[in-house]
Scaffold this active site. Sequence first.
Site, PDB file in Angstrom:
ATOM      1  CB  CYS A  78      -1.000  -0.043   1.151  1.00 23.95           C
ATOM      2  SG  CYS A  78      -2.389   1.102   0.937  1.00 23.95           S
ATOM      3  CG  HIS A 173      -3.173  -3.258   3.907  1.00 17.05           C
ATOM      4  ND1 HIS A 173      -2.114  -2.651   4.533  1.00 17.05           N
ATOM      5  CD2 HIS A 173      -3.875  -2.271   3.294  1.00 17.05           C
ATOM      6  CE1 HIS A 173      -2.168  -1.351   4.322  1.00 17.05           C
ATOM      7  NE2 HIS A 173      -3.222  -1.097   3.572  1.00 17.05           N
ATOM      8  CD  GLU A 175      -0.341  -5.609   5.870  1.00 11.04           C
ATOM      9  OE1 GLU A 175      -0.676  -4.416   5.923  1.00 11.04           O
ATOM     10  OE2 GLU A 175      -0.091  -6.188   4.793  1.00 11.04           O
TER      11      GLU A 175
END
EC number: 4.3.3.6
Length: 189
Positions: A78, A173, A175
């Site tokens: 990002c 994202h 994660e």
Amino acid sequence: MTVGILALQGDFREHEEMLRRIGAPTLQVRLPKHLQHVERLIIPGGESTTIGKLLAMYGLIDPLRARIRDGMPVWGTCAGAILLAQRIADGRADQPSLRLMDVTARRNAFGSQLESFEVDLPVLGLGDEPLRMVFIRAPVLEDLGRDVTPLAHLDDGRVVAARQGTMLATCFHPELTPDERMHRYFLAM
């Protein structure tokens, strides 16, 4: 192999937790001296202008550029993808950035926080099962150079993941999901 995670602002803790879960040693990178202890680096999501200013304030831009140019694998998620991009659309002209990957990152390509979304899409190199992608005020990648390989795109064709040599950029994202495949992909680069 120690993975550095730029820990100036943004969601570095989520990357750190994912890497710990899969058994990769990590080090939070805040100063140039930390770079000598890592073999690869993640630049997390957050606010790209703020992270860029902090990179400049802590004297990290030139050492990071040098390490990446010397072949250190780096992954920008990002805001990190924006910071890796050679060109930034809809950004500030004075925004500090690494400007290394031959792409244009269009900031906030989907609009405001209210337009954040999740979608499942295939990613080149991750097998047949689609990857859950979380987009939060996300960029898209445009004007990819000839040495840049698109890895994932939306149904409308906009590129949301790409790789150029040892540089990886994702506009989403990974994660923030339990799926480890994107992190494992980075570790294998």
